[in-house]
Design a protein around this motif. Structure first.
Motif, PDB file in Angstrom:
ATOM      1  N   PRO A 118       0.850  -1.193   0.093  1.00 28.61           N
ATOM      2  CA  PRO A 118       0.037   0.005  -0.093  1.00 28.61           C
ATOM      3  C   PRO A 118       0.799   1.463  -0.063  1.00 28.61           C
ATOM      4  CG  PRO A 118      -0.632  -1.615   1.780  1.00 28.61           C
ATOM      5  CD  PRO A 118       0.549  -2.103   1.189  1.00 28.61           C
ATOM      6  N   ALA A 119       0.162   2.175  -0.410  1.00 29.25           N
ATOM      7  CA  ALA A 119       0.989   3.663  -0.363  1.00 29.25           C
ATOM      8  C   ALA A 119       1.366   4.181   0.893  1.00 29.25           C
ATOM      9  CB  ALA A 119      -0.073   4.539  -1.038  1.00 29.25           C
ATOM     10  N   THR A 120       2.672   4.728   1.204  1.00 25.63           N
ATOM     11  CA  THR A 120       3.141   5.244   2.263  1.00 25.63           C
ATOM     12  C   THR A 120       2.373   6.236   2.562  1.00 25.63           C
ATOM     13  OG1 THR A 120       5.441   4.537   1.479  1.00 25.63           O
ATOM     14  CG2 THR A 120       5.132   6.144   3.200  1.00 25.63           C
ATOM     15  N   HIS A 121       1.899   6.209   3.882  1.00 24.22           N
ATOM     16  CA  HIS A 121       1.294   7.586   4.570  1.00 24.22           C
ATOM     17  C   HIS A 121       2.397   8.772   4.320  1.00 24.22           C
ATOM     18  CE1 HIS A 121      -0.930   9.961   6.983  1.00 24.22           C
ATOM     19  NE2 HIS A 121      -0.120  10.328   7.945  1.00 24.22           N
ATOM     20  N   CYS A 122       1.671   9.675   3.956  1.00 24.73           N
ATOM     21  CA  CYS A 122       2.482  10.886   3.467  1.00 24.73           C
ATOM     22  C   CYS A 122       2.060  12.254   4.621  1.00 24.73           C
ATOM     23  CB  CYS A 122       2.114  11.576   2.209  1.00 24.73           C
ATOM     24  SG  CYS A 122       0.432  12.362   1.983  1.00 24.73           S
ATOM     25  N   GLY A 123       1.721  12.008   5.634  1.00 22.51           N
ATOM     26  CA  GLY A 123       1.605  13.031   6.778  1.00 22.51           C
ATOM     27  C   GLY A 123       2.947  13.692   7.223  1.00 22.51           C
ATOM     28  N   ASN A 124       3.875  12.724   7.440  1.00 27.47           N
ATOM     29  CA  ASN A 124       5.140  13.447   7.937  1.00 27.47           C
ATOM     30  C   ASN A 124       5.714  14.182   6.923  1.00 27.47           C
ATOM     31  OD1 ASN A 124       5.011  12.404  10.638  1.00 27.47           O
ATOM     32  ND2 ASN A 124       6.211  10.436  10.069  1.00 27.47           N
ATOM     33  N   TRP A 125       5.732  13.746   5.661  1.00 29.25           N
ATOM     34  CA  TRP A 125       6.350  14.534   4.469  1.00 29.25           C
ATOM     35  C   TRP A 125       5.532  15.867   4.509  1.00 29.25           C
ATOM     36  CZ3 TRP A 125       5.664  10.070   1.009  1.00 29.25           C
ATOM     37  CH2 TRP A 125       6.588   8.857   1.313  1.00 29.25           C
ATOM     38  N   VAL A 126       4.336  15.899   4.446  1.00 28.78           N
ATOM     39  CA  VAL A 126       3.312  16.948   4.290  1.00 28.78           C
ATOM     40  C   VAL A 126       3.671  17.994   5.318  1.00 28.78           C
ATOM     41  CG1 VAL A 126       1.071  17.864   4.103  1.00 28.78           C
ATOM     42  CG2 VAL A 126       1.713  16.078   2.806  1.00 28.78           C
ATOM     43  N   ASN A 127       3.872  17.582   6.721  1.00 27.20           N
ATOM     44  CA  ASN A 127       3.951  18.292   7.731  1.00 27.20           C
ATOM     45  C   ASN A 127       5.316  19.127   7.734  1.00 27.20           C
ATOM     46  OD1 ASN A 127       1.455  17.914   8.618  1.00 27.20           O
ATOM     47  ND2 ASN A 127       1.723  16.407  10.014  1.00 27.20           N
ATOM     48  N   GLN A 128       6.310  18.107   7.591  1.00 27.41           N
ATOM     49  CA  GLN A 128       7.652  18.705   7.701  1.00 27.41           C
ATOM     50  C   GLN A 128       8.090  19.770   6.376  1.00 27.41           C
ATOM     51  OE1 GLN A 128       9.839  14.992   7.575  1.00 27.41           O
ATOM     52  NE2 GLN A 128       9.149  14.501   9.593  1.00 27.41           N
ATOM     53  N   LEU A 129       7.543  19.273   5.199  1.00 29.95           N
ATOM     54  CA  LEU A 129       7.724  20.159   4.332  1.00 29.95           C
ATOM     55  C   LEU A 129       6.808  21.616   4.666  1.00 29.95           C
ATOM     56  CD1 LEU A 129       7.428  18.053   1.076  1.00 29.95           C
ATOM     57  CD2 LEU A 129       9.439  19.418   1.640  1.00 29.95           C
ATOM     58  N   GLY A 130       5.651  21.492   4.848  1.00 29.87           N
ATOM     59  CA  GLY A 130       4.943  22.694   5.192  1.00 29.87           C
ATOM     60  C   GLY A 130       5.710  23.562   6.203  1.00 29.87           C
ATOM     61  N   ILE A 131       6.421  22.895   7.285  1.00 33.16           N
ATOM     62  CA  ILE A 131       7.253  23.730   8.274  1.00 33.16           C
ATOM     63  C   ILE A 131       8.391  24.429   7.532  1.00 33.16           C
ATOM     64  CG2 ILE A 131       9.085  23.765  10.177  1.00 33.16           C
ATOM     65  CD1 ILE A 131       7.419  21.258  11.227  1.00 33.16           C
ATOM     66  N   VAL A 132       8.927  23.784   6.654  1.00 40.20           N
ATOM     67  CA  VAL A 132      10.073  24.463   5.705  1.00 40.20           C
ATOM     68  C   VAL A 132       9.558  25.482   5.025  1.00 40.20           C
ATOM     69  CG1 VAL A 132      11.762  24.443   3.831  1.00 40.20           C
ATOM     70  CG2 VAL A 132      11.299  22.495   5.634  1.00 40.20           C
ATOM     71  N   PHE A 133       8.276  25.195   4.437  1.00 47.53           N
ATOM     72  CA  PHE A 133       7.650  26.516   3.702  1.00 47.53           C
ATOM     73  C   PHE A 133       7.182  27.596   4.229  1.00 47.53           C
ATOM     74  CE2 PHE A 133       5.888  22.790   0.695  1.00 47.53           C
ATOM     75  CZ  PHE A 133       7.036  22.475   0.164  1.00 47.53           C
ATOM     76  N   ARG A 134       6.900  27.324   5.428  1.00 46.02           N
ATOM     77  CA  ARG A 134       6.240  28.780   6.554  1.00 46.02           C
ATOM     78  C   ARG A 134       7.546  29.344   6.986  1.00 46.02           C
ATOM     79  NH1 ARG A 134       2.455  24.718   7.565  1.00 46.02           N
ATOM     80  NH2 ARG A 134       3.554  23.716   9.272  1.00 46.02           N
ATOM     81  N   GLU A 135       8.450  28.638   7.350  1.00 47.33           N
ATOM     82  CA  GLU A 135       9.625  29.420   7.840  1.00 47.33           C
ATOM     83  C   GLU A 135      10.749  30.007   6.733  1.00 47.33           C
ATOM     84  OE1 GLU A 135      11.919  26.370  10.110  1.00 47.33           O
ATOM     85  OE2 GLU A 135      10.343  26.347  11.746  1.00 47.33           O
ATOM     86  N   ASN A 136      10.257  29.954   5.536  1.00 50.19           N
ATOM     87  CA  ASN A 136      11.010  30.457   4.372  1.00 50.19           C
ATOM     88  C   ASN A 136      10.244  31.201   3.433  1.00 50.19           C
ATOM     89  OD1 ASN A 136      14.200  29.330   4.904  1.00 50.19           O
ATOM     90  ND2 ASN A 136      12.600  27.495   5.140  1.00 50.19           N
ATOM     91  N   ARG A 137       9.433  31.952   3.696  1.00 51.81           N
ATOM     92  CA  ARG A 137       8.400  32.764   3.040  1.00 51.81           C
ATOM     93  C   ARG A 137       9.111  33.538   1.893  1.00 51.81           C
ATOM     94  NH1 ARG A 137       3.163  32.219   4.336  1.00 51.81           N
ATOM     95  NH2 ARG A 137       2.548  30.977   6.288  1.00 51.81           N
ATOM     96  N   PHE A 138      10.473  33.851   1.959  1.00 51.41           N
ATOM     97  CA  PHE A 138      11.225  34.694   1.053  1.00 51.41           C
ATOM     98  C   PHE A 138      11.581  33.567  -0.079  1.00 51.41           C
ATOM     99  CE2 PHE A 138      13.821  32.995   4.375  1.00 51.41           C
ATOM    100  CZ  PHE A 138      14.909  32.504   3.756  1.00 51.41           C
ATOM    101  N   ILE A 139      11.240  32.462   0.082  1.00 52.37           N
ATOM    102  CA  ILE A 139      11.845  31.577  -1.181  1.00 52.37           C
ATOM    103  C   ILE A 139      10.486  31.134  -1.789  1.00 52.37           C
ATOM    104  CG2 ILE A 139      12.758  29.082  -1.435  1.00 52.37           C
ATOM    105  CD1 ILE A 139      14.661  31.156  -0.495  1.00 52.37           C
TER     106      ILE A 139
END
Length: 179
Positions: A118-139
């Motif tokens: 079965p597909a891998t649960h992506c919750g950790n990836w989504v959450n961790q990437l979301g942190i990077v996106f939020r902390e780097n709004r100049f990118i």
């Protein structure tokens, strides 16, 4: 540096000439990517995968951030080397399975799950990437993939644009080398 690439191992990047990206910026990759392509920086989270890399590759892997997956860690490291107003292209960050099955170029090989799992649960990836996106709004972040790949609801309001591989190449070629 204004452009970097983070290479995940989702099936959407199958057939992409990663070496052609070098003229545009630094390349950060994950796990077994080294089997097919040597990125500038290889990020590994899994200890067994790290042992494989150390035993078989002419590459010293960078460890993932404490408790984080390889992909989000690669993106975080990539952002750390960008100038303000830079951009990150995320290739192979498919997040979701295909027809409910595991989505990974290396599925069924050493240190990877079988293709019929079965597909891998992506919750950790989504959450961790979301942190990077939020902390780097100049990118500006470009998630490159297939047209039907959904954008996680948690990323609404963040500067994450979904583009196809054709759109990415067009954007890069129109601007020329910008590493």
């Amino acid at each position: 540096m204004n452009t970097v690439f983070a290479i995940g191992n989702g099936e959407s990047r199958k057939g992409v000439d990663l070496s052609a990206l070098r003229q545009y910026g630094r390349i950060y990759g994950c796990n077994a990517l080294y089997r097919d392509f040597i990125p500038d920086i290889l990020v590994v989270a899994d200890p067994v995968m790290r042992e494989e890399v150390l035993a078989t590759a002419n590459h010293d892997p960078v460890e993932a951030l404490n408790g984080w997956s390889s992909g989000p860690s690669a993106v975080a490291y990539a952002v750390g080397n960008l100038e303000p107003m830079g951009r990150v292209f995320l290739l192979g960050f498919d997040l979701y399975g295909v027809n409910g099955k595991h989505n990974n170029i290396y599925k069924g090989t050493d240190n990877y799950r079988d293709a019929d799992e079965p597909a891998t649960h992506c919750g950790n990836w989504v959450n961790q990437l979301g942190i990077v996106f939020r902390e780097n709004r100049f990118i500006t972040f470009f998630r490159v993939g297939r047209e039907n790949d959904p954008m996680p609801a948690q990323w609404q309001g963040l500067d994450v644009k979904f583009i196809s591989y054709d759109e990415m190449w067009k954007l890069l070629r129109n601007e020329g080398g910008c590493g």
